[in-house]
Each structure stands twice: as C-alpha cells, then as structure tokens.
Design a protein around this motif. Structure first.
Motif, PDB file in Angstrom:
ATOM      1  N   ARG A   1      -0.748   4.635   4.315  1.00  0.00           N
ATOM      2  CA  ARG A   1      -0.190   3.312   4.020  1.00  0.00           C
ATOM      3  C   ARG A   1      -0.751   2.284   4.996  1.00  0.00           C
ATOM      4  O   ARG A   1      -0.744   2.487   6.205  1.00  0.00           O
ATOM      5  CB  ARG A   1       1.327   3.320   4.126  1.00  0.00           C
ATOM      6  CG  ARG A   1       2.004   4.254   3.159  1.00  0.00           C
ATOM      7  CD  ARG A   1       3.505   4.064   3.151  1.00  0.00           C
ATOM      8  NE  ARG A   1       4.126   4.207   4.459  1.00  0.00           N
ATOM      9  CZ  ARG A   1       5.410   4.503   4.647  1.00  0.00           C
ATOM     10  NH1 ARG A   1       6.195   4.687   3.603  1.00  0.00           N
ATOM     11  NH2 ARG A   1       5.915   4.610   5.851  1.00  0.00           N
TER      12      ARG A   1
ATOM     13  N   ARG B   1      -0.351  -2.700  -4.589  1.00  0.00           N
ATOM     14  CA  ARG B   1       0.140  -1.391  -5.026  1.00  0.00           C
ATOM     15  C   ARG B   1      -1.004  -0.397  -5.153  1.00  0.00           C
ATOM     16  O   ARG B   1      -0.890   0.749  -4.703  1.00  0.00           O
ATOM     17  CB  ARG B   1       0.886  -1.527  -6.359  1.00  0.00           C
ATOM     18  CG  ARG B   1       1.332  -0.200  -6.939  1.00  0.00           C
ATOM     19  CD  ARG B   1       2.385  -0.361  -8.004  1.00  0.00           C
ATOM     20  NE  ARG B   1       3.666  -0.765  -7.416  1.00  0.00           N
ATOM     21  CZ  ARG B   1       4.772  -1.014  -8.122  1.00  0.00           C
ATOM     22  NH1 ARG B   1       4.742  -0.894  -9.446  1.00  0.00           N
ATOM     23  NH2 ARG B   1       5.884  -1.377  -7.528  1.00  0.00           N
TER      24      ARG B   1
ATOM     25  N   GLY C   1      -2.072   1.008  -1.937  1.00  0.00           N
ATOM     26  CA  GLY C   1      -1.062   1.748  -1.178  1.00  0.00           C
ATOM     27  C   GLY C   1      -0.617   0.995   0.058  1.00  0.00           C
ATOM     28  O   GLY C   1      -0.370   1.596   1.107  1.00  0.00           O
TER      29      GLY C   1
ATOM     30  N   GLY D   1       1.768  -0.594   2.457  1.00  0.00           N
ATOM     31  CA  GLY D   1       3.185  -0.522   2.776  1.00  0.00           C
ATOM     32  C   GLY D   1       3.756  -1.855   3.199  1.00  0.00           C
ATOM     33  O   GLY D   1       4.935  -2.137   2.964  1.00  0.00           O
TER      34      GLY D   1
ATOM     35  N   GLU E   1      10.084  -5.546  -8.273  1.00  0.00           N
ATOM     36  CA  GLU E   1       9.565  -4.189  -8.493  1.00  0.00           C
ATOM     37  C   GLU E   1       8.333  -3.910  -7.629  1.00  0.00           C
ATOM     38  O   GLU E   1       7.960  -2.752  -7.419  1.00  0.00           O
ATOM     39  CB  GLU E   1       9.231  -3.969  -9.974  1.00  0.00           C
ATOM     40  CG  GLU E   1       7.998  -4.694 -10.490  1.00  0.00           C
ATOM     41  CD  GLU E   1       8.230  -6.163 -10.843  1.00  0.00           C
ATOM     42  OE1 GLU E   1       7.370  -6.723 -11.545  1.00  0.00           O
ATOM     43  OE2 GLU E   1       9.253  -6.733 -10.421  1.00  0.00           O
ATOM     44  N   TYR E   2       7.709  -4.968  -7.127  1.00  0.00           N
ATOM     45  CA  TYR E   2       6.502  -4.832  -6.324  1.00  0.00           C
ATOM     46  C   TYR E   2       6.744  -4.982  -4.820  1.00  0.00           C
ATOM     47  O   TYR E   2       6.057  -4.358  -4.016  1.00  0.00           O
ATOM     48  CB  TYR E   2       5.480  -5.898  -6.720  1.00  0.00           C
ATOM     49  CG  TYR E   2       4.658  -5.604  -7.945  1.00  0.00           C
ATOM     50  CD1 TYR E   2       3.754  -4.545  -7.962  1.00  0.00           C
ATOM     51  CD2 TYR E   2       4.748  -6.421  -9.073  1.00  0.00           C
ATOM     52  CE1 TYR E   2       2.972  -4.295  -9.087  1.00  0.00           C
ATOM     53  CE2 TYR E   2       3.971  -6.176 -10.197  1.00  0.00           C
ATOM     54  CZ  TYR E   2       3.079  -5.123 -10.204  1.00  0.00           C
ATOM     55  OH  TYR E   2       2.300  -4.871 -11.313  1.00  0.00           O
TER      56      TYR E   2
ATOM     57  N   ASP F   1       8.786   2.998   1.898  1.00  0.00           N
ATOM     58  CA  ASP F   1       9.247   4.306   1.423  1.00  0.00           C
ATOM     59  C   ASP F   1       9.721   4.246  -0.028  1.00  0.00           C
ATOM     60  O   ASP F   1       9.713   5.262  -0.733  1.00  0.00           O
ATOM     61  CB  ASP F   1      10.379   4.834   2.310  1.00  0.00           C
ATOM     62  CG  ASP F   1       9.894   5.303   3.676  1.00  0.00           C
ATOM     63  OD1 ASP F   1       8.676   5.504   3.839  1.00  0.00           O
ATOM     64  OD2 ASP F   1      10.744   5.436   4.591  1.00  0.00           O
ATOM     65  N   SER F   2      10.131   3.060  -0.472  1.00  0.00           N
ATOM     66  CA  SER F   2      10.580   2.900  -1.857  1.00  0.00           C
ATOM     67  C   SER F   2       9.413   2.700  -2.830  1.00  0.00           C
ATOM     68  O   SER F   2       9.632   2.558  -4.035  1.00  0.00           O
ATOM     69  CB  SER F   2      11.538   1.699  -1.958  1.00  0.00           C
ATOM     70  OG  SER F   2      10.827   0.466  -1.893  1.00  0.00           O
ATOM     71  N   GLY F   3       8.179   2.684  -2.310  1.00  0.00           N
ATOM     72  CA  GLY F   3       7.007   2.516  -3.160  1.00  0.00           C
ATOM     73  C   GLY F   3       6.601   1.078  -3.377  1.00  0.00           C
ATOM     74  O   GLY F   3       5.717   0.800  -4.196  1.00  0.00           O
ATOM     75  N   ARG F   4       7.232   0.165  -2.638  1.00  0.00           N
ATOM     76  CA  ARG F   4       6.890  -1.250  -2.760  1.00  0.00           C
ATOM     77  C   ARG F   4       6.180  -1.721  -1.491  1.00  0.00           C
ATOM     78  O   ARG F   4       5.965  -0.949  -0.559  1.00  0.00           O
ATOM     79  CB  ARG F   4       8.152  -2.071  -3.000  1.00  0.00           C
ATOM     80  CG  ARG F   4       8.880  -1.722  -4.294  1.00  0.00           C
ATOM     81  CD  ARG F   4      10.183  -2.503  -4.433  1.00  0.00           C
ATOM     82  NE  ARG F   4      11.137  -2.125  -3.397  1.00  0.00           N
ATOM     83  CZ  ARG F   4      12.197  -2.856  -3.048  1.00  0.00           C
ATOM     84  NH1 ARG F   4      12.424  -4.024  -3.643  1.00  0.00           N
ATOM     85  NH2 ARG F   4      13.024  -2.426  -2.115  1.00  0.00           N
ATOM     86  N   THR F   5       5.822  -2.998  -1.467  1.00  0.00           N
ATOM     87  CA  THR F   5       5.172  -3.581  -0.297  1.00  0.00           C
ATOM     88  C   THR F   5       6.149  -4.491   0.436  1.00  0.00           C
ATOM     89  O   THR F   5       6.765  -5.369  -0.179  1.00  0.00           O
ATOM     90  CB  THR F   5       3.931  -4.403  -0.700  1.00  0.00           C
ATOM     91  OG1 THR F   5       2.983  -3.543  -1.357  1.00  0.00           O
ATOM     92  CG2 THR F   5       3.266  -5.021   0.526  1.00  0.00           C
TER      93      THR F   5
END
Length: 360
Positions: free
Chosen positions: A2, A35, A38, A40, A77-78, A93-97
C-alpha cells in the motif's frame, strides 16, 4: 503493498474541474487510479502560488478544502477524509483511500496563528512553509533573501505547529530555513516531496548533510517524481527545452479558464507531447531512494510523488495507478517486502505518529 503518498497536488486540479470519480485519461490522480494503484492514503496539498496576495491565498485554500470534501463526500465507496494516522490505516484496511490534507505554501495563514489553527481544525496536518518565493514565515529555496531563514513569525508558527501536532514541511525551503527548523522544532520535521542534491544539483533538493540531519531528528523525506529534481540532464537538450517552455505557456492559459474547451484540449494535446521528451524513469526515482536510505536511514524515507503538480512524470510512472512498477524496481535492487512497505508508506505514518506524540 500500500502506498501512502506524502504529496499530491490534486486539490488544485479539482478547482480546474477534474471529476475524481472518473478514470481521467489526462491527470495523474483520481479515485479509480488510486484504487488500481492500491493507494492506502494520499496527502492532498492545498497549493497556493506565491504570486497570490494573502487574502486571495486564504480564499483559494479554503475553496480547495471545500473541493476535497465535496469530492470525497460524493465518492464514499472510494475514499474518506482522515485526520490521524490510525484513521488512515483503518480507511486503507477497508479497501479505500485515506485522503489527508496538507498545505503547500504557508501564505494562506497570513501572519495569524488563529488562521493556522483554523486550517488545522479543517483537517490540515502539515504545512510546507514556503513555495517558490519568500513569504511571511520563511525564505524559500528559489529566493532566500528576506529573513535569512525563518522570520520571527515563522518561529512562532513552528512552535504552534509543534503544539498542535502538525508536521513542519521543509520542501521548497531555503537551506537556512531548513537548518533553522532543525534547531527550533521540538518535533521531527519532514520534506514531503524532495530529492537528493548529491544526484541532481537542483536547489530544491536536499544535501547529504540535510538528509543526515532529518534522520537524526527522526524525520522523513518523500522522494519526488519530477524529472527536473531527478536528473541534471532533464530539459537540457534544445528540443526538450522548447517543448517544456511551450508547455508552460499552454498550461498557464488552461489555468486561466479551465472551463474553456479550447484551452483544455490544447493542454491535453500538450501533455501527450511532453510525454515524448527525454525524461527520467523509474530507475532514477529508485536511485534517489537508495541515496536517501543510505544517508538518512531506511526508517526516514518514503514517497512524495508530487503527482498533479508536475508537468511530466517519469517514464513508467505516468500516473498513480502504476506505482507498483516502483515497488518492483526496489525489489530488484534487493529491498525486502518489509523494507518496501516501510518506504511505501509506513515511514510516513510513523513520523506523523511521532509528531503527534511530541504534542501530547
């Protein structure tokens, strides 16, 4: 792996009408690219030109903050705005930035500590004290003639930033300003987007002595992707110099009226042209990382891309979605996965943690 990028100039691009929800052909940063890369977290820098007067700079910085909040709020969502390293880690950790806010050029705070505190309350977590011009806080690398380093007010600013847990950023600062902050700051200091002067002699870059001092003060340097800071040869051949000069004029017209489709198309065509000139590659970025790690120490080096603030990126790193190319290059040079993770972002979050701890 990340990335936590310590410097991107995306807020000014929002005011130039970039829709961050779209995968833009032109532009280094948007939410789909973050996204895919990757990413973070990224510090979105509120850049105000040194030509702006104090009131205009303050207004412009506030408009950029509003643009960041609006863009992030429209795309939950992003991304999410984050105010601390732990919040940033949780968002990643939630998959977002995680979108952090910095300020490039302290002019918007004018000569007012209350304004500094207001920007802090709005989410600003570092201030790059100067840009390409001396201001009320300090001397810049491009001039360095007003205060012989920090101004008296600048010393108050550094002390207040220490108290708030706000990072003091010395990219763009004059050498004397740098050393003043090493002496006056009670907390670690950073250079959010700088390179190594031993490799490229640009005055914006850090000497080995500066890198060593950053490491000894438990600070941080984020390596910049701008080819002019990576290599002394960039833009020196006649053809490249001509295209770069032409590009500066075209971009200036676009900035004057970004809603004008003629100016926008002209700038887009120019960006394609700029990508064709001789420029640095991912290998030169890695060489600066190598040097910074050697002198400052592994724990004090990261990535401050300067995406969206540079007119042309290095070959192989054309936008933030391609950041994995750099990690592959570092791996080929013998860096372990853990070491690459530190450079990719853990070191940035760690120095921010240390600055906050100094304020407690």
């Amino acid at each position: 792996m990340r990335l936590f990028d310590s410097h991107a100039d995306t807020p000014s691009q929002i005011l130039r009408l970039r829709d961050l929800s779209k995968d833009n052909r032109y532009g280094h940063v948007d939410f789909p690219k973050l996204r895919r890369g990757g990413v973070g977290g990224s510090f979105f820098a509120l850049y105000t030109p040194p030509t702006m007067g104090p009131d205009a700079a303050t207004r412009y910085a506030l408009e950029m903050i509003s643009g960041v909040y609006d863009s992030v709020g429209a795309n939950p969502e992003y991304a999410a705005i984050s105010f601390t390293p732990d919040e940033g880690r949780a968002v990643a950790d939630s998959g977002r930035t995680a979108i952090f806010i910095g300020m490039e050029n302290g002019s918007p705070i004018q000569t007012s500590l209350p304004l500094l505190r207001t920007f802090f309350r709005l989410g600003t977590r570092y201030v790059t004290l100067t840009h390409n011009g001396d201001n009320a806080i300090a001397d810049a690398a491009s001039e360095g003639k007003t205060w012989n380093g920090l101004s008296p007010f600048g010393r108050e600013v550094v002390a207040e930033m220490n108290r708030l847990g706000m990072m003091v950023d010395l990219s763009h600062a004059s050498d004397k300003t740098f050393w003043d902050c090493i002496d006056y700051s009670k907390a670690p200091v950073i250079a959010s987007h700088s390179c190594c002067r031993a490799i490229c002699g640009h005055r914006r870059n850090l000497t080995d002595e500066m890198l060593k001092a950053l490491g000894e003060k438990d600070g941080y340097v984020g390596i910049n992707f701008y080819p002019a800071f990576l290599s002394d040869s960039y833009g020196k051949d006649q053809k490249s110099a001509r295209i770069i000069d032409e590009g500066d004029e075209v971009e200036k017209r676009f900035r004057s009226d970004p809603a004008n489709p003629v100016f926008r198309d002209e700038w887009n065509r120019m960006q394609d042209k700029l990508l064709g000139i001789l420029r640095s590659s991912v290998k030169e970025v890695a060489e600066h990382i190598d040097r910074a790690v050697e002198i400052a120490g592994l724990s004090h080096v990261g990535i401050g891309s300067d995406y969206d603030g540079i007119n042309v990126p290095p070959e192989g790193l054309e936008d933030v979605s391609k950041i994995g190319v750099l990690f592959d290059e570092l791996s080929s040079r013998g860096y372990s996965e853990k070491e690459i993770s530190m450079i990719a972002g853990e070191n940035l979050l760690a120095v921010w943690d240390r600055v906050i701890k100094c304020s407690e």
